[in-house]
Each structure stands twice: as structure tokens, then as C-alpha cells.
Scaffold this motif. Structure first.
Motif, mmCIF file in Angstrom:
data_model
loop_
_atom_site.group_PDB
_atom_site.id
_atom_site.type_symbol
_atom_site.label_atom_id
_atom_site.label_comp_id
_atom_site.label_asym_id
_atom_site.label_seq_id
_atom_site.Cartn_x
_atom_site.Cartn_y
_atom_site.Cartn_z
ATOM 1 N N GLY A 3 -26.687 2.188 -23.802
ATOM 2 C CA GLY A 3 -27.397 2.277 -25.071
ATOM 3 C C GLY A 3 -26.721 3.219 -26.050
ATOM 4 N N ASP A 4 -26.201 4.351 -25.524
ATOM 5 C CA ASP A 4 -25.467 5.294 -26.378
ATOM 6 C C ASP A 4 -24.216 4.637 -26.946
ATOM 7 O OD1 ASP A 4 -27.326 7.216 -25.471
ATOM 8 O OD2 ASP A 4 -26.043 7.694 -23.749
ATOM 9 N N VAL A 5 -23.528 3.884 -26.069
ATOM 10 C CA VAL A 5 -22.288 3.228 -26.493
ATOM 11 C C VAL A 5 -22.573 2.194 -27.575
ATOM 12 C CG1 VAL A 5 -20.371 1.773 -25.727
ATOM 13 C CG2 VAL A 5 -21.191 3.634 -24.259
ATOM 14 N N ALA A 6 -23.673 1.473 -27.447
ATOM 15 C CA ALA A 6 -24.018 0.457 -28.451
ATOM 16 C C ALA A 6 -24.213 1.091 -29.825
ATOM 17 C CB ALA A 6 -25.276 -0.292 -28.031
ATOM 18 N N VAL A 7 -24.872 2.250 -29.853
ATOM 19 C CA VAL A 7 -25.065 2.938 -31.133
ATOM 20 C C VAL A 7 -23.720 3.331 -31.729
ATOM 21 C CG1 VAL A 7 -26.055 4.963 -32.257
ATOM 22 C CG2 VAL A 7 -27.347 3.781 -30.491
ATOM 23 N N GLU A 34 -31.108 2.737 -36.156
ATOM 24 C CA GLU A 34 -32.216 1.839 -36.464
ATOM 25 C C GLU A 34 -31.942 0.437 -35.934
ATOM 26 O OE1 GLU A 34 -35.730 0.297 -37.661
ATOM 27 O OE2 GLU A 34 -35.138 2.403 -37.533
ATOM 28 N N ALA A 35 -30.696 -0.036 -36.065
ATOM 29 C CA ALA A 35 -30.349 -1.375 -35.589
ATOM 30 C C ALA A 35 -30.527 -1.475 -34.080
ATOM 31 C CB ALA A 35 -28.913 -1.708 -35.973
ATOM 32 N N ILE A 36 -30.112 -0.448 -33.350
ATOM 33 C CA ILE A 36 -30.240 -0.487 -31.894
ATOM 34 C C ILE A 36 -31.709 -0.388 -31.484
ATOM 35 C CG2 ILE A 36 -29.613 0.671 -29.745
ATOM 36 C CD1 ILE A 36 -27.376 -0.929 -31.160
ATOM 37 N N ARG A 37 -32.486 0.416 -32.207
ATOM 38 C CA ARG A 37 -33.913 0.502 -31.909
ATOM 39 C C ARG A 37 -34.587 -0.860 -32.071
ATOM 40 N NH1 ARG A 37 -33.927 5.826 -34.205
ATOM 41 N NH2 ARG A 37 -34.338 4.970 -36.276
ATOM 42 N N ALA A 87 -36.313 -3.125 -29.127
ATOM 43 C CA ALA A 87 -37.698 -3.553 -29.266
ATOM 44 C C ALA A 87 -37.834 -5.065 -29.157
ATOM 45 C CB ALA A 87 -38.259 -3.071 -30.603
ATOM 46 N N ASP A 88 -36.794 -5.796 -29.594
ATOM 47 C CA ASP A 88 -36.809 -7.262 -29.535
ATOM 48 C C ASP A 88 -35.450 -7.714 -29.040
ATOM 49 O OD1 ASP A 88 -37.063 -9.943 -29.814
ATOM 50 O OD2 ASP A 88 -37.220 -9.969 -32.003
ATOM 51 N N PRO A 89 -35.259 -7.852 -27.718
ATOM 52 C CA PRO A 89 -33.946 -8.190 -27.173
ATOM 53 C C PRO A 89 -33.372 -9.478 -27.715
ATOM 54 C CG PRO A 89 -35.454 -7.483 -25.441
ATOM 55 C CD PRO A 89 -36.268 -7.646 -26.684
ATOM 56 N N ALA A 90 -34.203 -10.372 -28.219
ATOM 57 C CA ALA A 90 -33.695 -11.630 -28.761
ATOM 58 C C ALA A 90 -33.091 -11.461 -30.136
ATOM 59 C CB ALA A 90 -34.819 -12.671 -28.818
ATOM 60 N N ALA A 91 -33.413 -10.315 -30.750
ATOM 61 C CA ALA A 91 -32.898 -10.079 -32.101
ATOM 62 C C ALA A 91 -31.451 -9.647 -32.041
ATOM 63 C CB ALA A 91 -33.740 -9.016 -32.797
ATOM 64 N N THR A 92 -30.744 -9.947 -33.083
ATOM 65 C CA THR A 92 -29.350 -9.527 -33.195
ATOM 66 C C THR A 92 -29.260 -8.399 -34.203
ATOM 67 O OG1 THR A 92 -28.586 -11.752 -32.723
ATOM 68 C CG2 THR A 92 -27.011 -10.264 -33.780
#
Length: 367
Positions: free
Chosen positions: A53-57, A80-83, A87-92
């Protein structure tokens, strides 16, 4: 026997993550300290271990900064994008201004090998603004031959301005220049922010075989733009019964007009009317303009000794106009390092913008 976690599950070290992203480890530490872009968990409460998760940010942060988004804004957008994604794994996660950009771990194309990033050098260090200096926001690691030397006493704004310029971040350069003028006033912004940064870029251009010419051109253009905006916003006291304006011109063959533009804007803010003629004014045109305008003063700029034209300066100082018995002559002010040496009698040589501004505003007020 307990299962050995995979590297991703155990978390990456700062060095390993820096290599993966193509940035310097100091940049990751700086982003953690400044913007809270850091690991959620730290081994023993001290050592950073970066989870997926840290790496994704950080990947989102790198994409945004590489596309020119200011680091603070990029940090907020990345978190904010990663949050939203969690919250919605289907979201990109939104790509933002870097849509279609290369993967975050790829090294972005170098614009003319320009310096990107670098600040926060310790007070005892020579402050280097490189492609990714001690606390740089740029996407690539610094190289020993790829830095701008700014010295130890420059304002912090110089470092930010240099980082934006070498990234060719035009909106960032414009924003920083406007902020410097608003915060410090035009004279201080010119002398302590614009000039040191321009000199650093110019020195690197000369010493690196013209590899930084695009950085110098972009920075110069934006400095000129902010100076002209300041001049347009000024209120002139020009009118009937007032003295003639201050005429500003580069001598024939001289192309460096930025210092004159700074003086033009500063005089305008003091209400002194000017006529700015810019670079390389032919001698005949300058003589004609003086006779037509009857200026209270004429400022002649020469950046190099090869362009300084003392006979022309004396000719302008000897020019007279008006009716017999009440003829006037301009005060001639020599500006720039090209006039180095013993000053000619009757010609003035102020040492900088502040002194020139005080002299010329006083001349106009008492004329």
C-alpha cells in the motif's frame, strides 16, 4: 515452522524501493518528512519497511511529480487516490495529468539533461540542486556532474525555483516567481531570488557544453514575464508639467535586457514614467529617442565590456534640447558589468538595482 513472508509482505527497504522507483533514498525520506508519504509500519519503530500500500502511494506520487504537479499537491492527490481505491477495489485510481505516462518505475525522459530537484542541503554543504538532490522532488537520481551550485546563503525560494526550471515546469516557475514578488517585493525578489537562480543556470550552461540552454531560456522568459506584469500593474505619474521619463536601453550589440526590465518594473512601482527600448538599440535610434522625449535620465546597460560604448554614453550626456537659455540634458546612468573600471566624469554607475532605483526616483522627484 512459521512461513517466511515474501519480500512484498515483509516490506521493502528504503534503498530497494528507491531503486525500484528510480529516485534517490533521500527523496523518499524527504517526502515522508514533508508530506507524510511514508510507511505505515516501521520495524522497531525506526526502520522504514514499505508495504504494497505504501508503494502504491509512492508510485502515484512519482507519476504526478514527473508530469509537473507540485510535490505537496501530488502527495495529497496520491494519498486520496489510494484511499478511494482501497475503499472500492473495483475502482481505478485517477491518472491525473500523467494519463498515458510511462510506468512509475521507469526513468522519465531527460529534458536536455536538466537538473530536477534538490534542496535542503545542510548549512555546511554547498547547496546542490540536481536531478534529485538531498531532498529533491525530481524523478531521477542525482549525478556528480548534474547539479546547479547555488551556494550556502541563498533563499529557499531559489532552490524551489531551480527545481521547477530544470524540470521545465513552466506553471511551477511562474507560480514561484509571482509568490516571490508578492512576498518580498520586486527589488528583493529580483536580487535574492531571480538573480542567484539565473546565475546558477548560466554557470551550468557555460560549463556543460550548452546542455542547459533550454532551462536558461525557459527561466529567463518567465522572469521577463513576471517583470512585465509588475510593470503593467504600476501607476505612472506622467502628465503635463511633469519631467520627461526615464529612458532605458541596452547599448548596440547588447542582448541582455532582463536587468533593465527589473529596473523598469521597479521604477513603475515608484510611479516614475519610463520608456523601455530593450536589447541592442542602434546608436542612431537612441539619439533620436533622447531628442524626441527629453528624458530626465537615460540608463544604458552593457553586460560585457565588448559592448560598453563610452563615446555613445558621452554623446547622450552632451545632448541638449529646449529653448535657448533653458536647455536641458539627461543624466546618464551606466548599468551592468560591462562598464567596469574608472567611471567617466559626469556619468553615474550605481552598484545595483536598489541604488539605481533610489537615484532615478530621486532625480525624477526633484526635476
Amino acid at each position: 515452522m512459521s512461513e517466511i513472508p515474501s519480500p512484498d509482505e515483509a516490506g521493502l527497504t528504503t534503498g530497494a524501493l528507491a531503486r525500484r522507483l528510480g529516485v534517490a533514498p533521500t527523496t523518499l525520506r524527504s517526502w515522508d518528512r514533508r508530506y507524510g508519504i511514508g510507511p505505515v509500519v516501521r520495524d522497531d519503530g525506526r526502520h522504514r519497511r514499505w508495504r504494497p500500500g505504501d508503494v502504491a502511494v509512492l508510485e502515484a506520487m512519482c507519476r504526478l511529480t514527473a508530469s509537473g504537479v507540485p510535490p505537496a499537491e501530488a502527495a495529497r492527490a496520491a494519498k486520496e487516490a489510494i484511499r478511494r481505491t482501497l475503499a472500492d477495489p473495483a475502482a481505478t485510481a485517477p491518472a491525473g495529468p500523467d494519463a498515458g505516462a510511462a510506468p512509475a518505475h521507469a526513468e522519465p525522459a531527460e529534458p536536455g539533461r536538466g537538473d530536477r530537484g534538490g534542496a535542503d542541503a545542510r548549512p555546511t554543504d554547498v547547496s546542490a540542486v540536481g536531478r534529485d538532490g538531498p531532498a529533491g522532488d525530481g524523478p531521477g537520481p542525482a549525478r556528480p556532474d548534474d547539479v546547479l551550485q547555488l551556494g550556502v546563503d541563498v533563499r529557499q525560494e531559489c532552490r524551489g525555483l531551480a527545481r521547477a526550471a530544470v524540470r521545465l515546469d513552466a506553471p511551477g516557475v511562474a507560480e514561484l516567481l509571482d509568490a516571490a514578488v508578492e512576498r518580498h517585493g520586486l527589488v528583493v525578489a529580483w536580487q535574492e531570488v531571480m538573480v542567484p537562480t539565473l546565475h546558477a543556470v548560466g554557470r551550468k550552461w557555460v560549463s556543460s557544453g550548452d546542455r542547459y540552454v533550454e532551462v536558461e531560456h525557459l527561466l529567463s522568459w518567465h522572469v521577463s514575464s513576471v517583470l512585465r506584469r509588475a510593470a503593467r500593474a504600476a501607476t505612472s505619474r506622467e502628465g503635463a508639467g511633469r519631467p520627461g521619463p526615464v529612458l532605458l536601453a541596452c547599448v548596440p550589440g547588447e542582448q541582455h535586457s532582463l536587468p533593465l526590465e527589473a529596473l523598469d518594473a521597479a521604477l513603475g512601482r515608484r510611479g516614475v514614467p519610463t520608456r523601455m527600448f530593450g536589447a541592442a538599440v542602434p546608436a542612431e535610434a537612441l539619439d533620436s529617442a533622447v531628442r524626441r522625449l527629453g528624458p530626465v535620465a537615460v540608463v544604458l546597460w552593457a553586460q560585457a565590456r565588448s559592448t560598453a560604448n563610452l563615446p555613445l554614453a558621452r554623446h547622450i550626456a552632451d545632448t541638449r534640447w529646449g529653448v535657448a537659455g533653458a536647455r536641458c540634458a539627461p543624466v546618464v546612468v551606466l548599468g551592468g558589468p560591462g562598464w567596469a573600471g574608472r567611471p567617466a566624469p559626469g556619468l553615474h554607475r550605481p552598484t545595483g538595482l536598489a541604488e539605481a532605483l533610489t537615484m532615478l526616483a530621486g532625480l525624477y522627484d526633484t526635476a
